[in-house]
Design an enzyme around this catalytic site. Structure first.
Site, short mmCIF file in Angstrom:
data_model
loop_
_atom_site.label_atom_id
_atom_site.label_comp_id
_atom_site.label_asym_id
_atom_site.label_seq_id
_atom_site.Cartn_x
_atom_site.Cartn_y
_atom_site.Cartn_z
N GLY A 1 0.84 -1.13 0.10
CA GLY A 1 0.17 0.09 0.00
C GLY A 1 0.90 1.34 0.02
O GLY A 1 0.33 2.42 -0.32
N SER A 2 2.13 1.18 0.27
CA SER A 2 3.09 2.38 0.25
C SER A 2 3.37 2.95 -0.99
O SER A 2 3.75 2.28 -2.10
CB SER A 2 4.26 1.86 1.11
OG SER A 2 5.13 2.75 0.88
N ALA A 3 2.84 4.26 -1.28
CA ALA A 3 3.41 4.73 -2.44
C ALA A 3 4.90 4.79 -2.67
O ALA A 3 5.28 4.58 -3.83
CB ALA A 3 2.92 6.10 -2.46
N ARG B 1 6.01 1.36 -4.06
CA ARG B 1 5.18 1.02 -5.27
C ARG B 1 6.29 1.93 -6.46
O ARG B 1 6.21 1.47 -7.50
CB ARG B 1 3.73 1.57 -5.38
CG ARG B 1 2.99 0.65 -4.84
CD ARG B 1 1.52 0.96 -4.82
NE ARG B 1 1.21 1.95 -3.72
CZ ARG B 1 0.45 3.29 -3.95
NH1 ARG B 1 0.60 3.68 -5.06
NH2 ARG B 1 0.06 3.90 -2.95
#
Length: 218
Positions: free
Chosen positions: A8-10, A13
């Site tokens: 979920g971490s930008a 990603r």
């Protein structure tokens, strides 16, 4: 190459998209922050700042901070592919300076203001967002919209750079939070196009949806 991350971490990603672009396979090490896995002695030995993403290369070299990792991956793994390196991280001093500016804008302004507005609602359990922080966040989006005026990509040029990967991860998180991006015509156009051509963009969207659960499961 071990990669400590959360889907979920930008920032995580952004690194995953960069790794896909340079053809590097990451050995994914899911790190549950809520369970305190980043505070375990073995992780603190790797990264005393106890942050993700954290990369451990094959020879034991450790690096954290997503944008530093992005640059490292391109410089190391595109050394024999100058064409790819030029597309992702141009060598021309002025073009590279713009890439840097956009990366720093992302970490210090765009995502920072997203966090300042949304994180108290997610992690602080506040029901409504602060209107001043909302205006500040929207100002950051207006800046990005201006950067993209007449441009295909965030740092200009005809191809996406690592700055696009970083900001793409951030903007996907805005969308996952339920923020309407269509009011920013240039951002919306860029986001739609870039999401179709960037390597591992599907993983970016999947991860953003995971982050979006913080909003739907409150």
């Amino acid at each position: 190459m071990d990669f400590y991350y959360l889907p979920g971490s930008a920032p995580c990603r952004a690194v995953q998209m960069t790794a896909a672009a340079v053809g590097v396979e990451l050995n994914l090490k899911l790190t549950n922050l809520m369970a305190g896995e980043h505070m375990k002695p073995e992780f603190l030995k790797l990264n005393p700042q106890h942050t993700i993403p954290t990369l451990v290369d094959e020879d034991g070299f450790v690096l954290w901070e997503s944008r530093a990792i992005q640059i490292y991956l391109v410089e190391k793994y595109c050394a024999h592919d100058e064409t790819l390196a030029e597309r992702l991280y141009p060598s021309d001093p002025r073009r590279r300076a713009v890439v840097h500016q956009r990366l720093f804008f992302d970490v210090a302004v765009l995502y920072q203001r997203f966090a300042e507005y949304y994180y108290p609602q997610i992690f602080g359990k506040k029901v409504a967002g602060d209107p001043d922080r909302l205006r500040s966040m929207e100002q950051a989006l207006e800046f990005l919209n201006t950067f993209l005026e007449g441009e295909r990509f965030v740092a200009g040029g005809d191809d996406p750079t690592i700055a696009d990967f970083s900001i793409l991860a951030s903007i996907a998180t805005f969308e996952a939070a339920g923020y309407d991006l269509q009011r920013y015509e240039n951002i919306h156009r860029w986001y739609e196009r870039t999401s179709e051509i960037v390597p591992a963009a599907d993983k970016n969207l999947e991860g953003a949806k995971i982050f979006g659960r913080y909003f739907t499961e409150k």
